[in-house]
Structure formats: structure tokens, C-alpha cells
Write a protein that holds these residues in place. Structure first.
Motif, PDB file in Angstrom:
ATOM      1  N   UNK A  11       0.842  -1.193   0.000  1.00 40.42           N
ATOM      2  CA  UNK A  11       0.000   0.000   0.000  1.00 40.42           C
ATOM      3  C   UNK A  11       0.881   1.248   0.000  1.00 40.42           C
ATOM      4  N   UNK A  12       0.272   2.375  -0.355  1.00 39.65           N
ATOM      5  CA  UNK A  12       0.976   3.657  -0.313  1.00 39.65           C
ATOM      6  C   UNK A  12       0.987   4.180   1.128  1.00 39.65           C
ATOM      7  N   UNK A  13       2.151   4.533   1.596  1.00 37.24           N
ATOM      8  CA  UNK A  13       2.285   5.085   2.930  1.00 37.24           C
ATOM      9  C   UNK A  13       1.802   6.538   2.962  1.00 37.24           C
ATOM     10  N   UNK A  14       1.431   6.993   4.157  1.00 35.23           N
ATOM     11  CA  UNK A  14       0.974   8.363   4.356  1.00 35.23           C
ATOM     12  C   UNK A  14       1.583   8.901   5.653  1.00 35.23           C
ATOM     13  N   UNK A  15       1.425  10.204   5.925  1.00 33.25           N
ATOM     14  CA  UNK A  15       1.959  10.762   7.176  1.00 33.25           C
ATOM     15  C   UNK A  15       1.472  10.049   8.433  1.00 33.25           C
ATOM     16  N   UNK A  16       0.307   9.418   8.384  1.00 34.96           N
ATOM     17  CA  UNK A  16      -0.208   8.705   9.560  1.00 34.96           C
ATOM     18  C   UNK A  16       0.632   7.478   9.902  1.00 34.96           C
ATOM     19  N   UNK A  17       1.505   7.050   8.979  1.00 33.92           N
ATOM     20  CA  UNK A  17       2.357   5.876   9.223  1.00 33.92           C
ATOM     21  C   UNK A  17       3.712   6.262   9.816  1.00 33.92           C
ATOM     22  N   UNK A  18       3.868   7.498  10.256  1.00 34.49           N
ATOM     23  CA  UNK A  18       5.165   7.994  10.735  1.00 34.49           C
ATOM     24  C   UNK A  18       5.696   7.182  11.921  1.00 34.49           C
ATOM     25  N   UNK A  56       9.409  12.374   7.035  1.00 35.34           N
ATOM     26  CA  UNK A  56       8.092  13.016   6.896  1.00 35.34           C
ATOM     27  C   UNK A  56       7.847  13.438   5.454  1.00 35.34           C
ATOM     28  N   UNK A  57       8.897  13.932   4.794  1.00 35.12           N
ATOM     29  CA  UNK A  57       8.772  14.343   3.394  1.00 35.12           C
ATOM     30  C   UNK A  57       8.409  13.141   2.520  1.00 35.12           C
ATOM     31  N   UNK A  58       9.044  12.008   2.787  1.00 37.74           N
ATOM     32  CA  UNK A  58       8.747  10.791   2.032  1.00 37.74           C
ATOM     33  C   UNK A  58       7.304  10.342   2.247  1.00 37.74           C
ATOM     34  N   UNK A  59       6.852  10.363   3.485  1.00 35.85           N
ATOM     35  CA  UNK A  59       5.502   9.902   3.792  1.00 35.85           C
ATOM     36  C   UNK A  59       4.443  10.826   3.201  1.00 35.85           C
ATOM     37  N   UNK A  60       4.794  12.111   3.046  1.00 37.52           N
ATOM     38  CA  UNK A  60       3.853  13.068   2.467  1.00 37.52           C
ATOM     39  C   UNK A  60       3.864  13.039   0.942  1.00 37.52           C
ATOM     40  N   UNK A  61       4.822  12.336   0.349  1.00 42.36           N
ATOM     41  CA  UNK A  61       4.997  12.357  -1.103  1.00 42.36           C
ATOM     42  C   UNK A  61       3.916  11.598  -1.856  1.00 42.36           C
ATOM     43  N   UNK A  62       3.298  10.613  -1.196  1.00 41.92           N
ATOM     44  CA  UNK A  62       2.302   9.781  -1.855  1.00 41.92           C
ATOM     45  C   UNK A  62       2.875   8.664  -2.697  1.00 41.92           C
ATOM     46  N   UNK A  63       4.206   8.546  -2.750  1.00 37.91           N
ATOM     47  CA  UNK A  63       4.828   7.501  -3.563  1.00 37.91           C
ATOM     48  C   UNK A  63       5.710   6.567  -2.733  1.00 37.91           C
ATOM     49  N   UNK A  64       5.625   6.666  -1.404  1.00 38.74           N
ATOM     50  CA  UNK A  64       6.313   5.708  -0.544  1.00 38.74           C
ATOM     51  C   UNK A  64       5.432   4.476  -0.385  1.00 38.74           C
ATOM     52  N   UNK A  65       6.061   3.317  -0.284  1.00 35.92           N
ATOM     53  CA  UNK A  65       5.321   2.050  -0.306  1.00 35.92           C
ATOM     54  C   UNK A  65       5.590   1.251   0.973  1.00 35.92           C
ATOM     55  N   UNK A  66       4.521   0.669   1.511  1.00 35.25           N
ATOM     56  CA  UNK A  66       4.635  -0.175   2.684  1.00 35.25           C
ATOM     57  C   UNK A  66       4.159  -1.586   2.393  1.00 35.25           C
ATOM     58  N   UNK A  67       4.594  -2.527   3.232  1.00 34.36           N
ATOM     59  CA  UNK A  67       4.155  -3.922   3.150  1.00 34.36           C
ATOM     60  C   UNK A  67       3.653  -4.325   4.534  1.00 34.36           C
ATOM     61  N   UNK A  80      10.763   4.178   1.488  1.00 34.56           N
ATOM     62  CA  UNK A  80      10.439   5.593   1.582  1.00 34.56           C
ATOM     63  C   UNK A  80      11.006   6.326   0.372  1.00 34.56           C
ATOM     64  N   UNK A  81      10.141   7.062  -0.329  1.00 33.15           N
ATOM     65  CA  UNK A  81      10.524   7.714  -1.573  1.00 33.15           C
ATOM     66  C   UNK A  81      10.022   9.152  -1.597  1.00 33.15           C
ATOM     67  N   UNK A  82      10.748  10.008  -2.296  1.00 31.50           N
ATOM     68  CA  UNK A  82      10.283  11.378  -2.481  1.00 31.50           C
ATOM     69  C   UNK A  82      10.951  11.968  -3.716  1.00 31.50           C
ATOM     70  N   UNK A  83      10.512  13.163  -4.085  1.00 32.38           N
ATOM     71  CA  UNK A  83      11.075  13.839  -5.242  1.00 32.38           C
ATOM     72  C   UNK A  83      12.013  14.930  -4.762  1.00 32.38           C
ATOM     73  N   UNK A  84      13.321  14.770  -4.957  1.00 36.78           N
ATOM     74  CA  UNK A  84      14.269  15.762  -4.448  1.00 36.78           C
ATOM     75  C   UNK A  84      14.305  17.018  -5.313  1.00 36.78           C
ATOM     76  N   UNK A  85      14.671  18.115  -4.710  1.00 36.11           N
ATOM     77  CA  UNK A  85      14.977  19.330  -5.454  1.00 36.11           C
ATOM     78  C   UNK A  85      16.364  19.126  -6.050  1.00 36.11           C
ATOM     79  N   UNK A  86      16.460  19.027  -7.353  1.00 35.54           N
ATOM     80  CA  UNK A  86      17.732  18.679  -7.984  1.00 35.54           C
ATOM     81  C   UNK A  86      18.801  19.744  -7.762  1.00 35.54           C
ATOM     82  N   UNK A  87      18.408  21.006  -7.677  1.00 40.18           N
ATOM     83  CA  UNK A  87      19.372  22.059  -7.386  1.00 40.18           C
ATOM     84  C   UNK A  87      19.896  21.918  -5.963  1.00 40.18           C
TER      85      UNK A  87
END
Length: 226
Positions: A11-18, A56-67, A80-87
Motif C-alpha cells: 500500500x501507499x504510505x501516508x503521514x499517519x504511518x510515521x 516526513x517528506x517521504x511519507x507526504x509524497x504519496x509515492x512511498x510504499x509499505x508492506x 520511503x521515496x520522495x522527489x528531491x529538489x535537484x538544485x
């Protein structure tokens, strides 16, 4: 393996899974990760506040995955996944010694790497932390979490997935999923300056940055998945 898959819900993780996610990382990532042991950073506090912010940033991203174990409801693993600021990621390559060692290692891996500029991409999915509960070792959960993370990246329109693999197991899993190495660092070459006891790292002392270009092929279901 198919029997194991039926026992696990992805499932997709959310901030509630912190809270559950940080407990899993503290108990089953930091205490087992070879680099964490080699630098004596085996608890959340030793990583500093930035690590908690990034979780927290990863959990808020909507693309982190849990089992999760369907029967016991145990959180068996996370990616845990997120979109980094490349700069911002580019600026990290010049970060000073106030950062925790793991972050400095990741910054050194990125230093001088212009792969995203060369590929002309602006949406990168960073696979930040992969962790599997020790009781669920040997079930292929790490591989499945990487697969599900790539699928999430495709669904959300990311162009490239990236991972800084600070242990050989993660690097091998990602390689099997089509990631290619774009940068590597032998920790023995920086052990003294960073206070890394490489004698505590079994086997390979190289850490690696790997990427995978994403396309619709990645969203095809695994024939062995349930």
C-alpha cells in the motif's frame, strides 16, 4: 514466493504511518545496516533532525510504499521515496562536516554526477530508505517494495528513479530491477576522514548511486505477483 505474496498487503504510505515507520527503521534498519554500524550511528537521534524531516517528506509524497502482514497487521517493510529538489541535491555535494556521515557519503556519491542534466529530466523519484522487518527476511519483500516503488513512480509521471545504495543488498536488488550504476565510492578511501570502521562492513565496501529511466514497461505487473 507466491504464497508469501498473498500473506502481504502492499500500500501507499501516508503521514499517519510515521510512528510505525520510524520504529521499523530504528529496530530493523539502523541496527542491521553495515554502514550505520561502521560509523556507530544506530539510532534516530544520531542521524539528526534532518533525517526525521526527510522521513516526513517521504511519507507526504504519496509515492512511498509499505508492506503489511495481512494476519498480524505488522508493518513488514517500507520503501520511503520522495522527489528531491535537484538544485538542492547538487548543492549537497559541497556540504560540510556538520552533516551526519551517511548524508555526507550520499553527497559524495552525487558529487560531479550530472546524469539528470544529461538525461534532461526534472522529475526524479529518490528511493530514500528501504527497510524490511527482520522476521520477514527471505520472502523477497525488499525486491517487491522496489518494484512497487518503480510502479508508483511510473503512475505519477516520474522520469527517473534514483537510489543511493549504502549496502550491497540494496544495490543487488536494484540491479536486478534494471537500475544501472552511475557513481560509486569505496569507503576504505574515506574511512579515516569520516570515522568509518570498515572492518565492521562484511564483504563489499563500495557504496553506489544507481538510476533507472522510467517508462510504461515498468508498470507491467510481475507474473509472479498476486
Amino acid at each position: 514466493m507466491s504464497g508469501d505474496a498473498r500473506d502481504i498487503m502492499f500500500f501507499r504510505l501516508s503521514p499517519s504511518d510515521y510512528d510505525q515507520s520510524t520504529r521499523l527503521i530504528a529496530d530493523h534498519f539502523m541496527r542491521r545496516n553495515p554502514l550505520c554500524r561502521a560509523i556507530g550511528q544506530m539510532d534516530l537521534e544520531s542521524y539528526g533532525e534532518q533525517f526525521l524531516v526527510d522521513i516526513k517528506k517521504c511519507l507526504a509524497s504519496g509515492v512511498s510504499v509499505g508492506a503489511r502482514d495481512r494476519a498480524s497487521q505488522t508493518l513488514a517493510g517500507i520503501c520511503l521515496n520522495f522527489s528531491p529538489d535537484l538544485d538542492e541535491a547538487h548543492d549537497m555535494s559541497n556540504s560540510d562536516s556538520d552533516m551526519c556521515v551517511v548524508y555526507r557519503v550520499m553527497a559524495m556519491l552525487s558529487a560531479g554526477t550530472r546524469v539528470f542534466q544529461e538525461l534532461k529530466v526534472h522529475r526524479v523519484l529518490d528511493l530514500f530508505t528501504l527497510c524490511v522487518h527482520q522476521d520477514y527476511d527471505g520472502r523477497g519483500l525488499g525486491s517487491k517494495l522496489i518494484e512497487k516503488s518503480v510502479e508508483a513512480g511510473v503512475e505519477e509521471g516520474y522520469q527517473v528513479a534514483s537510489v543511493h545504495a549504502t549496502n550491497s543488498i540494496t544495490a543487488k536488488i536494484c540491479t536486478r530491477h534494471g537500475f544501472r550504476i552511475v557513481s560509486s565510492l569505496d569507503l576504505t578511501t574515506v574511512a579515516d576522514q569520516m570515522g568509518i570502521d570498515t572492518d565492521l562492513i562484511p564483504g563489499d565496501t563500495e557504496v553506489k548511486m544507481l538510476i533507472k529511466e522510467l517508462d510504461s514497461e515498468n508498470s507491467k505487473p510481475d507474473p509472479q505477483s498476486s
